[in-house]
Design a protein around this motif. Sequence first.
Motif, PDB file in Angstrom:
ATOM      1  N   ALA A  17     -41.615   3.550  14.216  1.00 33.44           N
ATOM      2  CA  ALA A  17     -42.091   2.602  13.204  1.00 33.44           C
ATOM      3  C   ALA A  17     -41.858   1.146  13.588  1.00 33.44           C
ATOM      4  CB  ALA A  17     -41.394   2.884  11.870  1.00 33.44           C
ATOM      5  N   GLU A  18     -40.964   0.900  14.546  1.00 36.46           N
ATOM      6  CA  GLU A  18     -40.666  -0.471  14.962  1.00 36.46           C
ATOM      7  C   GLU A  18     -41.945  -1.195  15.410  1.00 36.46           C
ATOM      8  OE1 GLU A  18     -38.028  -2.231  14.858  1.00 36.46           O
ATOM      9  OE2 GLU A  18     -36.341  -0.858  14.621  1.00 36.46           O
ATOM     10  N   GLY A  19     -42.211  -2.332  14.779  1.00 42.52           N
ATOM     11  CA  GLY A  19     -43.350  -3.155  15.166  1.00 42.52           C
ATOM     12  C   GLY A  19     -44.683  -2.726  14.583  1.00 42.52           C
ATOM     13  N   VAL A  61     -47.367  -2.495  11.800  1.00 46.31           N
ATOM     14  CA  VAL A  61     -47.665  -3.229  10.572  1.00 46.31           C
ATOM     15  C   VAL A  61     -48.902  -2.693   9.866  1.00 46.31           C
ATOM     16  CG1 VAL A  61     -46.568  -5.352  11.354  1.00 46.31           C
ATOM     17  CG2 VAL A  61     -48.981  -4.949  11.901  1.00 46.31           C
ATOM     18  N   ALA A  62     -49.518  -1.649  10.393  1.00 47.42           N
ATOM     19  CA  ALA A  62     -50.720  -1.085   9.763  1.00 47.42           C
ATOM     20  C   ALA A  62     -50.336  -0.395   8.462  1.00 47.42           C
ATOM     21  CB  ALA A  62     -51.381  -0.082  10.717  1.00 47.42           C
ATOM     22  N   LEU A  63     -51.340  -0.204   7.598  1.00 45.48           N
ATOM     23  CA  LEU A  63     -51.117   0.493   6.341  1.00 45.48           C
ATOM     24  C   LEU A  63     -50.807   1.965   6.613  1.00 45.48           C
ATOM     25  CD1 LEU A  63     -53.982  -0.973   4.104  1.00 45.48           C
ATOM     26  CD2 LEU A  63     -51.553  -1.573   4.053  1.00 45.48           C
ATOM     27  N   SER A  64     -49.888   2.518   5.845  1.00 41.93           N
ATOM     28  CA  SER A  64     -49.525   3.921   6.020  1.00 41.93           C
ATOM     29  C   SER A  64     -50.665   4.824   5.570  1.00 41.93           C
ATOM     30  CB  SER A  64     -48.267   4.240   5.212  1.00 41.93           C
ATOM     31  OG  SER A  64     -47.173   3.473   5.669  1.00 41.93           O
ATOM     32  N   LYS A  65     -50.908   5.876   6.335  1.00 43.77           N
ATOM     33  CA  LYS A  65     -51.952   6.831   5.987  1.00 43.77           C
ATOM     34  C   LYS A  65     -51.425   7.931   5.066  1.00 43.77           C
ATOM     35  CE  LYS A  65     -54.353   6.072  10.371  1.00 43.77           C
ATOM     36  NZ  LYS A  65     -54.824   6.684  11.640  1.00 43.77           N
ATOM     37  N   HIS A  66     -50.131   8.172   5.104  1.00 40.95           N
ATOM     38  CA  HIS A  66     -49.499   9.168   4.234  1.00 40.95           C
ATOM     39  C   HIS A  66     -48.029   8.808   4.115  1.00 40.95           C
ATOM     40  CE1 HIS A  66     -47.980  10.967   7.947  1.00 40.95           C
ATOM     41  NE2 HIS A  66     -49.235  10.931   8.406  1.00 40.95           N
ATOM     42  N   GLN A  67     -47.289   9.565   3.303  1.00 42.61           N
ATOM     43  CA  GLN A  67     -45.915   9.185   2.985  1.00 42.61           C
ATOM     44  C   GLN A  67     -44.966   9.259   4.176  1.00 42.61           C
ATOM     45  OE1 GLN A  67     -44.199  11.856   0.121  1.00 42.61           O
ATOM     46  NE2 GLN A  67     -44.929  13.697   1.142  1.00 42.61           N
ATOM     47  N   HIS A  68     -45.345  10.003   5.205  1.00 40.77           N
ATOM     48  CA  HIS A  68     -44.494  10.097   6.385  1.00 40.77           C
ATOM     49  C   HIS A  68     -45.036   9.255   7.552  1.00 40.77           C
ATOM     50  CE1 HIS A  68     -42.079  13.097   4.434  1.00 40.77           C
ATOM     51  NE2 HIS A  68     -43.127  13.875   4.238  1.00 40.77           N
ATOM     52  N   ASP A  69     -46.002   8.412   7.275  1.00 39.22           N
ATOM     53  CA  ASP A  69     -46.546   7.518   8.295  1.00 39.22           C
ATOM     54  C   ASP A  69     -45.800   6.186   8.167  1.00 39.22           C
ATOM     55  OD1 ASP A  69     -48.098   6.436  10.284  1.00 39.22           O
ATOM     56  OD2 ASP A  69     -49.737   5.881   8.936  1.00 39.22           O
ATOM     57  N   TYR A  70     -44.649   6.094   8.831  1.00 39.74           N
ATOM     58  CA  TYR A  70     -43.748   4.960   8.627  1.00 39.74           C
ATOM     59  C   TYR A  70     -44.189   3.731   9.414  1.00 39.74           C
ATOM     60  CZ  TYR A  70     -40.806   8.651   6.745  1.00 39.74           C
ATOM     61  OH  TYR A  70     -40.324   9.702   6.014  1.00 39.74           O
ATOM     62  N   THR A  71     -43.887   2.573   8.833  1.00 38.49           N
ATOM     63  CA  THR A  71     -44.197   1.303   9.469  1.00 38.49           C
ATOM     64  C   THR A  71     -42.938   0.439   9.525  1.00 38.49           C
ATOM     65  OG1 THR A  71     -44.808   0.262   7.354  1.00 38.49           O
ATOM     66  CG2 THR A  71     -46.566   1.396   8.565  1.00 38.49           C
ATOM     67  N   GLU A  72     -43.110  -0.791   9.989  1.00 44.98           N
ATOM     68  CA  GLU A  72     -41.984  -1.715  10.137  1.00 44.98           C
ATOM     69  C   GLU A  72     -41.181  -1.856   8.844  1.00 44.98           C
ATOM     70  OE1 GLU A  72     -39.400  -4.339  11.908  1.00 44.98           O
ATOM     71  OE2 GLU A  72     -41.083  -3.391  12.944  1.00 44.98           O
ATOM     72  N   GLY A  73     -41.863  -1.815   7.716  1.00 46.47           N
ATOM     73  CA  GLY A  73     -41.173  -1.986   6.448  1.00 46.47           C
ATOM     74  C   GLY A  73     -40.276  -0.828   6.067  1.00 46.47           C
ATOM     75  N   ASP A  74     -40.417   0.284   6.762  1.00 37.25           N
ATOM     76  CA  ASP A  74     -39.609   1.467   6.443  1.00 37.25           C
ATOM     77  C   ASP A  74     -38.371   1.597   7.329  1.00 37.25           C
ATOM     78  OD1 ASP A  74     -41.452   2.579   4.473  1.00 37.25           O
ATOM     79  OD2 ASP A  74     -42.766   3.000   6.179  1.00 37.25           O
ATOM     80  N   THR A  75     -38.217   0.723   8.308  1.00 34.98           N
ATOM     81  CA  THR A  75     -37.155   0.913   9.294  1.00 34.98           C
ATOM     82  C   THR A  75     -35.758   0.824   8.677  1.00 34.98           C
ATOM     83  OG1 THR A  75     -37.303  -1.433   9.888  1.00 34.98           O
ATOM     84  CG2 THR A  75     -38.560   0.145  11.233  1.00 34.98           C
ATOM     85  N   ALA A  76     -35.590  -0.036   7.674  1.00 42.02           N
ATOM     86  CA  ALA A  76     -34.264  -0.168   7.057  1.00 42.02           C
ATOM     87  C   ALA A  76     -33.867   1.128   6.342  1.00 42.02           C
ATOM     88  CB  ALA A  76     -34.254  -1.339   6.081  1.00 42.02           C
ATOM     89  N   ASN A  77     -34.831   1.711   5.620  1.00 40.56           N
ATOM     90  CA  ASN A  77     -34.543   2.978   4.930  1.00 40.56           C
ATOM     91  C   ASN A  77     -34.302   4.112   5.924  1.00 40.56           C
ATOM     92  OD1 ASN A  77     -34.663   1.993   2.305  1.00 40.56           O
ATOM     93  ND2 ASN A  77     -36.872   2.382   2.120  1.00 40.56           N
ATOM     94  N   LEU A  78     -35.055   4.111   7.020  1.00 39.27           N
ATOM     95  CA  LEU A  78     -34.864   5.147   8.030  1.00 39.27           C
ATOM     96  C   LEU A  78     -33.494   5.013   8.702  1.00 39.27           C
ATOM     97  CD1 LEU A  78     -38.423   5.156   9.619  1.00 39.27           C
ATOM     98  CD2 LEU A  78     -37.398   6.993   8.275  1.00 39.27           C
ATOM     99  N   LYS A  79     -33.069   3.772   8.930  1.00 38.53           N
ATOM    100  CA  LYS A  79     -31.733   3.559   9.510  1.00 38.53           C
ATOM    101  C   LYS A  79     -30.660   4.044   8.538  1.00 38.53           C
ATOM    102  CE  LYS A  79     -28.750   1.881  12.489  1.00 38.53           C
ATOM    103  NZ  LYS A  79     -27.480   2.213  11.834  1.00 38.53           N
ATOM    104  N   ARG A  80     -30.849   3.803   7.265  1.00 37.73           N
ATOM    105  CA  ARG A  80     -29.895   4.252   6.251  1.00 37.73           C
ATOM    106  C   ARG A  80     -29.839   5.784   6.221  1.00 37.73           C
ATOM    107  NH1 ARG A  80     -27.682   1.483   2.092  1.00 37.73           N
ATOM    108  NH2 ARG A  80     -27.113   2.576   0.179  1.00 37.73           N
ATOM    109  N   ARG A  81     -31.014   6.419   6.297  1.00 40.02           N
ATOM    110  CA  ARG A  81     -31.068   7.873   6.311  1.00 40.02           C
ATOM    111  C   ARG A  81     -30.354   8.423   7.547  1.00 40.02           C
ATOM    112  NH1 ARG A  81     -36.981  10.222   6.133  1.00 40.02           N
ATOM    113  NH2 ARG A  81     -36.988   8.814   4.301  1.00 40.02           N
ATOM    114  N   GLU A  82     -30.593   7.778   8.682  1.00 40.56           N
ATOM    115  CA  GLU A  82     -29.928   8.203   9.914  1.00 40.56           C
ATOM    116  C   GLU A  82     -28.408   8.099   9.782  1.00 40.56           C
ATOM    117  OE1 GLU A  82     -29.479   6.553  14.498  1.00 40.56           O
ATOM    118  OE2 GLU A  82     -31.114   5.819  13.223  1.00 40.56           O
ATOM    119  N   ASP A  83     -27.946   6.983   9.212  1.00 38.40           N
ATOM    120  CA  ASP A  83     -26.503   6.775   9.045  1.00 38.40           C
ATOM    121  C   ASP A  83     -25.893   7.820   8.110  1.00 38.40           C
ATOM    122  OD1 ASP A  83     -26.629   4.608  10.717  1.00 38.40           O
ATOM    123  OD2 ASP A  83     -26.694   3.113   9.108  1.00 38.40           O
ATOM    124  N   VAL A  84     -26.604   8.152   7.039  1.00 39.65           N
ATOM    125  CA  VAL A  84     -26.091   9.145   6.094  1.00 39.65           C
ATOM    126  C   VAL A  84     -25.929  10.492   6.781  1.00 39.65           C
ATOM    127  CG1 VAL A  84     -26.639  10.502   4.029  1.00 39.65           C
ATOM    128  CG2 VAL A  84     -26.944   8.023   4.001  1.00 39.65           C
TER     129      VAL A  84
END
Length: 210
Positions: free
Chosen positions: A94-96, A98-121
């Motif tokens: 998802a790094e870099g 910026v396109a619109l997500s096609k579905h809920q698991h199509d992650y973009t730059e804006g999702d990286t913080a949440n993904l990092k949090r999930r990874e840490d958990v």
Amino acid sequence: MWFRRKKPVSKPFDFSTLPQAAPASLEDMVSESIMLARFAARMALKNQIIIGVLRNSRAYDPADYTDAARDVLDEIVEESEESARLAWEEREAAEGRVALSKHQHDYTEGDTANLKRREDVHSTVASRLQALRDDDDYIAGFIESARDAAWTDIALAISAKLDRDWPTLASDGHGVELDTGPEYAQHRAKRLRQLSRDLTQLSREAKRTK
């Protein structure tokens, strides 16, 4: 002449006026995940204890379940580590973007913080469960709690069977209930065979839920 009164026009609700809920802390998320993981592990071990008790003729020994207790915790550790790895891969992809997500698991730059949090958990959960897995005192208590849950299930199954099929009992006047029916001895063996079948069925059901 009568005029219909106009209904007042209400303004659309402004959701921005609602107070923003504070996001759960990393520690809160880890604690909740560990609580759920420990519950799932205890249920898995409970089922193994039920099967073992019904199959084995020897007396229950908690030492027989030390390896099983560590195994069920190992499984959850591996699942947590795999979840952490997937979150890391999704964050890297998802790094870099910026396109619109096609579905809920199509992650973009804006999702990286949440993904990092999930990874840490997931990583923290795996680490803490691994520490518990290697703690002899924790394993002993873990086996004991699973045994209590197993005994409760077995007792409920027996109690339900007795309530359904055994004759009405009469009190001896001292709080002890006695079967005074004339057919008690005649049908006792049959009832015990049926009870044995019920316990066997309980074992099969426990195995299916593993």
